[in-house]
Design a protein around this motif. Structure first.
Motif, short mmCIF file in Angstrom:
data_model
loop_
_atom_site.label_atom_id
_atom_site.label_comp_id
_atom_site.label_asym_id
_atom_site.label_seq_id
_atom_site.Cartn_x
_atom_site.Cartn_y
_atom_site.Cartn_z
N ARG A 45 22.03 -47.28 -37.72
CA ARG A 45 23.36 -47.15 -37.13
C ARG A 45 23.43 -45.94 -36.21
O ARG A 45 24.08 -45.96 -35.17
N TRP A 46 22.77 -44.88 -36.56
CA TRP A 46 22.78 -43.66 -35.74
C TRP A 46 22.07 -43.88 -34.40
O TRP A 46 22.56 -43.43 -33.35
N GLU A 47 20.97 -44.68 -34.40
CA GLU A 47 20.25 -44.95 -33.16
C GLU A 47 21.10 -45.77 -32.20
O GLU A 47 21.14 -45.53 -30.98
N ALA A 48 21.85 -46.80 -32.72
CA ALA A 48 22.74 -47.61 -31.87
C ALA A 48 23.85 -46.74 -31.28
O ALA A 48 24.21 -46.86 -30.10
N ALA A 49 24.42 -45.87 -32.08
CA ALA A 49 25.48 -44.99 -31.61
C ALA A 49 24.96 -44.04 -30.54
O ALA A 49 25.64 -43.73 -29.55
N GLU A 50 23.74 -43.56 -30.68
CA GLU A 50 23.16 -42.65 -29.70
C GLU A 50 22.94 -43.35 -28.37
O GLU A 50 23.11 -42.74 -27.29
N GLU A 51 22.60 -44.68 -28.38
CA GLU A 51 22.44 -45.43 -27.14
C GLU A 51 23.78 -45.53 -26.41
O GLU A 51 23.86 -45.34 -25.19
N ARG B 22 26.26 -43.44 -26.68
CA ARG B 22 26.59 -42.10 -26.22
C ARG B 22 25.88 -41.79 -24.90
O ARG B 22 26.47 -41.21 -23.98
N ALA B 23 24.58 -42.26 -24.77
CA ALA B 23 23.83 -42.00 -23.54
C ALA B 23 24.47 -42.74 -22.36
O ALA B 23 24.61 -42.21 -21.26
N ARG B 24 24.90 -44.04 -22.57
CA ARG B 24 25.55 -44.81 -21.50
C ARG B 24 26.88 -44.17 -21.11
O ARG B 24 27.24 -44.11 -19.91
N ALA B 25 27.65 -43.72 -22.11
CA ALA B 25 28.94 -43.09 -21.81
C ALA B 25 28.74 -41.80 -21.01
O ALA B 25 29.52 -41.50 -20.08
N GLU B 26 27.72 -41.04 -21.34
CA GLU B 26 27.44 -39.81 -20.60
C GLU B 26 27.03 -40.13 -19.17
O GLU B 26 27.41 -39.43 -18.22
N GLY B 27 26.24 -41.26 -18.93
CA GLY B 27 25.88 -41.66 -17.57
C GLY B 27 27.11 -42.05 -16.77
O GLY B 27 27.26 -41.70 -15.59
N ALA B 28 28.05 -42.82 -17.42
CA ALA B 28 29.28 -43.20 -16.73
C ALA B 28 30.12 -41.97 -16.39
O ALA B 28 30.74 -41.90 -15.33
N ALA B 29 30.14 -41.00 -17.28
CA ALA B 29 30.90 -39.77 -17.02
C ALA B 29 30.32 -39.02 -15.83
O ALA B 29 31.05 -38.50 -14.98
N ARG B 30 28.97 -39.00 -15.73
CA ARG B 30 28.36 -38.32 -14.60
C ARG B 30 28.66 -39.04 -13.29
O ARG B 30 28.90 -38.41 -12.25
N ALA B 31 28.64 -40.42 -13.33
CA ALA B 31 28.97 -41.18 -12.13
C ALA B 31 30.41 -40.91 -11.69
O ALA B 31 30.71 -40.79 -10.50
N LEU C 138 32.17 -46.24 -28.34
CA LEU C 138 31.51 -45.18 -29.12
C LEU C 138 32.40 -44.70 -30.26
O LEU C 138 31.93 -44.43 -31.37
N GLY C 139 33.72 -44.66 -30.04
CA GLY C 139 34.64 -44.28 -31.12
C GLY C 139 34.66 -45.31 -32.23
O GLY C 139 34.77 -44.98 -33.41
N GLU C 140 34.57 -46.60 -31.84
CA GLU C 140 34.55 -47.64 -32.87
C GLU C 140 33.29 -47.54 -33.72
O GLU C 140 33.31 -47.88 -34.91
#
Length: 896
Positions: free
Chosen positions: A252-258, A260-269, A662-664
């Motif tokens: 579950r932690w590995e899926a959540a980390e994926e 988090r990485a996509r959300a961080e990329g969207a935030a940078r865009a 990610l919150g869910e």
């Protein structure tokens, strides 16, 4: 103990010295201060107590000053059955040598020699008695500490009647004391066999308790083995469940980390899109500001140009006004110059009139000063011509008065010659004719020889007596003094001296008056630097004459009216001042105009500079605006801003969607839960390993215990404890019996002390009567302290006695003790220059006591005052001298 020989080498100031002492009697060692008498006792103490390697200050201080050598002491002495020679060297090349002569020969060196002497002294020397029988000069006059001396106690026991136990030489008290000390220390603690029995009992009890604890420990190990086995099974199951939780949480932690990485990329865009939007919008705003700035600068250039034109007109008007001020100033300057010339001419005429007046005034004052100076010189000559001053006149008058007094005394004391004429007759008195009428009398004092001549009839000579001669001499001496005073005054008589004095007084008054008037005149003319006022007047007159001309004021043209000249000078001065004021006003007006023109020119220059700067800045803004439009047109900037705004909105929507997913997934709680699950697995593995290790240890102990036979060990320990208890009880009972017997005997012995104090009191009384008389008696307590002295029926406490009496009783007590103690147990009596408080009679009596008491004891006296011990008839004397050079050891043959 007896001291036979003592040798010192390089000890303080002593280079080398050897003394030989008799075994009995009084030895007086005499010598001056600092010759080394007290060093003898100090050397003996160091020899018997300090090792040759000691670094104590007492040992270091005996090293000779200025010489790097060792300090050496050698003594030959006997104590108990022993006689030995003992030598030590400290501080350098240390050495200890012992040679035992009796009862059998021994030779030792170093620490064994030191320890052997300490053993011999411990067995044979009563240390308390050795210290008590010293009497030092610097020590306080207190009681002798004798109650702690075993040798004295034994001697008193023998004198009072010894109690024997079966013919043994020791007394019963000593035997009981030895038995008590075999099982107890001096302070009552167990020692020896009793202490060993008690320690063995404690050890047996400890072994029994340890055996019981070992059996109890084996039982506890069996119970602990069962508990540990169950805990190991339970921990293995818990560890498997915890490992499953770790695997699930990791996925579950590995899926959540994926996510988090996509959300961080969207935030940078989204950030990049907003940054581009802000850049394009900023570029559009800058373009608008350039357009507005160019318009503002065009308006500013127009306004500054109009202002410069107005300033140029103002400068032209002010320059024309300044030219008018210049013309007026030149006209006024010519007027001021003409008025100045007229004022200077008028002022010169007025100054000449003032100089003429000042010359007349100074000439008059100079004439008065010169006349007064001449009068002063004349008065001084008059004073000099009249030499009789007040002191001289007073001396003349005193001499004249002395003559009158002498004549009056002569007349009052002299005989008188009385002449009475019966008829008219002419007689001659001392050569002077005197006519006497009938019945006329004349009385003449006979102070000097008087001759009376009656012509053709009688010559009578009358002579004065001896008293008259003396008074005549006084009169002649007084007249001689008066004549000398008149000669000094230059006068023929007293009236002439008074006249001359009055003449001098009038001359002095005239001189004083003239000098005062002259001082008043000169005071008005006094200058600086302490110059002569008269000379100053002369210089001022000469200076005025030179300024007025060589011809002098008397040859000049008659002067005009002074008031008119001064009025003309004042008018010229006023005209010059008025012209000068007008010129100053014109100068001020011109300066103000000039200052205004300068300020206007400065403002004009500033305005022109501002126009040029504004035009340059406007050109720069127009160039920048043209360059920017060449790069991007104004319409293209607006379309770029709209396109970037749409891209920012799309990036924000993508970022919001990923953050919601990610919150869910509850990613924030997954990380601490996974960390805790891993920690639980680690703790369970540690607990399982600990239980397994403890289980193995308990299993091993049980295997070992099975082969040890701990129950047998417990039985053996209990048997040994019973044996130790019986032995301890036996020795404890014996020790208690010894303690009870000792206390009983000591109680009886304390009761008997009152009986054996009597021999000591008898010895003190016997010796004390030699010093204090046949009615002497003392009261002594059980501690052998002298409480009081009785003499002539008067009892005085010891502390209330005089210093001399305390000193004498101190020596008597020590000598009495030495007489009582057996020679085998005795020690020398050492006296260091005592008896300083004793009178000559008591010194003689104490000498007799020393002679009597020393018959069976060794007494060594050290003194720097040999007269104190001259009365010791049987004394052997050793004289010491200050010897700073190496020499052969001196020995005194003292035996007969």
């Amino acid at each position: 103990m007896r001291l036979h020989r003592l040798r010192l080498k390089d000890f303080r100031g002593t280079v080398e010295r050897e003394l030989v002492f008799p075994t009995e009697g009084v030895v007086v060692v005499e010598g001056a201060n600092e010759v080394g008498k007290t060093s003898l006792l100090e050397a003996l103490d160091l020899l018997l107590t300090e090792k040759d390697t000691s670094t104590k200050s007492a040992v270091r201080s005996v090293k000779p000053v200025g010489r790097d050598v060792g300090s050496e002491v050698e003594a030959e002495m006997s104590t108990g059955p022993y006689r030995f020679t003992y030598r030590k060297r400290w501080n350098r090349s240390t050495e200890t040598v012992l040679t035992v002569h009796e009862p059998r020969a021994e030779q030792l060196t170093g620490v064994p020699a030191h320890e052997r002497v300490r053993q011999i002294l411990a067995d044979t020397l009563d240390d308390g008695l050795w210290k008590a029988l010293r009497m030092m000069q610097a020590a306080p006059l207190s009681q002798v500490p004798l109650s702690g001396s075993g040798a004295l106690t034994a001697a008193l026991d023998a004198a009072a009647g010894e109690v024997n136990d079966g013919g043994r030489s020791d007394s019963l008290v000593e035997a009981v004391e030895r038995e008590y000390l075999r099982l107890h220390t001096a302070t009552g603690r167990p020692t020896g066999a009793l202490r060993s029995a008690l320690e063995e009992l404690a050890a047996a009890r400890q072994r029994a308790e340890e055996a019981e604890r070992a059996v109890e420990d084996a039982g506890r190990d069996v119970e602990r083995h069962a508990v540990l086995s169950a805990e190991v099974v339970e921990l293995e199951g818990s560890r498997a469940a915890a490992a499953h939780d770790v695997r699930d949480l990791s996925a579950r932690w590995e899926a959540a980390e994926e996510l988090r990485a996509r959300a961080e990329g969207a935030a940078r865009a989204a950030v990049d899109a907003r940054r581009e939007y802000e850049r394009v919008r900023h570029q559009r705003d800058v373009r608008a500001e350039l357009v507005a700035d160019a318009a503002r600068r065009e308006a500013a250039v127009s306004m500054l140009t109009a202002t410069v034109e107005v300033q140029q007109e103002s400068v032209k008007g002010t320059a024309a006004l300044l030219a008018g001020h210049d013309s007026r100033r030149e006209a006024l300057q010519a007027e001021v110059t003409a008025a100045g010339v007229a004022a200077d001419s008028a002022r010169a005429a007025a100054d000449r009139l003032e100089d003429l007046a000042e010359l007349d005034r100074l000439q008059l004052r100079l004439d008065r000063v010169e006349r007064l100076a001449a009068r002063a010189e004349e008065a001084e000559r008059a004073v000099t011509a009249a030499p009789v001053d007040a002191a001289t006149l007073r001396a003349v008058e005193d001499a004249a008065a002395a003559v009158d007094v002498a004549i009056a005394r002569q007349s009052g004391a002299a005989a008188r010659l009385v002449l009475e004429a019966l008829t008219a007759v002419r007689v001659t008195l001392d050569g002077a004719e005197v006519q006497l009428a009938a019945g006329e009398g004349r009385e003449v004092p006979v102070a000097e020889p008087v001759e009376v001549l009656v012509p053709d009839l009688l010559r009578v000579g009358v002579l004065p007596g001896s008293a008259g001669d003396d008074l005549g001499d006084s009169v002649r001496e007084a007249r001689r003094v008066l004549t000398g005073r008149l000669a000094d005054a230059g006068a023929d008589g007293v009236p002439e001296a008074r006249r001359l004095h009055e003449q001098r007084r009038l001359a002095e008054n005239e001189l004083s008056l003239v000098r005062r008037q002259l001082a008043e005149e000169l005071a008005a003319s006094a200058g600086k630097h302490n110059a002569d006022p008269a000379e100053l007047l002369r210089r001022q007159v000469r200076a005025l004459r030179e300024r007025l001309g060589a011809a002098g004021p008397e040859d000049a043209t008659p002067a005009p009216d002074g008031a008119q000249v001064r009025e003309e000078a004042r008018t010229a001065q006023q005209a010059h001042a008025s012209a000068r004021s007008g010129l100053d006003a014109a100068e001020a007006a011109r300066a103000g105009c000039r200052e205004q023109l300068t300020a206007q020119q400065v403002e004009l220059a500033r305005g022109q500079s501002a126009v040029q700067a504004a035009e340059a800045e406007l050109g720069d803004v127009r160039a920048r605006l043209a360059t920017a439009r060449e790069q991007v047109a104004d319409a293209d900037l607006d379309s770029r801003v709209e396109r970037c705004a749409s891209l920012v909105a799309a990036a924000a929507d993508e970022e919001a969607l990923l953050l919601r997913r990610l919150g869910e997934a509850d990613a924030d709680s997954l990380r601490p839960r996974l960390t805790n699950a891993r920690d639980v697995v680690t703790r369970l593995e540690h607990d399982l390993a600990t239980r397994q290790q403890e289980l193995a240890s308990v299993t091993a102990r049980l295997e070992v215990v099975g082969s040890l036979g701990r129950q047998q060990q417990l039985d053996d320990a209990r048997t040994a404890l019973a044996v130790a208890e019986r032995q301890s009880a036996t020795l404890t009972a014996r020790a208690e019996a010894a303690r009870l017997l000792r206390e009983t005997l000591l109680s009886h012995r304390e009761e008997s002390r009152r009986q054996y104090v009597a021999p000591y009191r008898e010895q003190v009384t016997r010796l004390g009567r030699i010093v204090f008389g046949s009615d002497f008696a003392v009261d002594v307590d059980n501690e052998l302290r002298i409480l009081s002295r009785t003499r002539s029926g008067t009892t005085v406490p010891f502390d209330a006695l005089s210093s001399g009496a305390k000193e004498q009783l101190g020596i008597i007590a020590r000598l009495a003790c030495a007489a009582i103690v057996h020679e085998r147990d005795g020690v020398p009596v050492l006296v260091d220059d005592a008896l300083g408080y004793s009178d000559p009679e008591r010194l003689r009596r104490v000498g007799a006591v020393l002679s009597v008491a020393a018959a069976s004891a060794q007494v060594i006296v050290l003194t720097c005052t040999p007269d104190r011990y001259r009365s010791v008839g049987s004394a052997h004397v050793i004289s010491l001298r200050d010897d700073r050079r190496p020499r052969e050891a001196e020995q005194q043959a003292l035996l007969g």
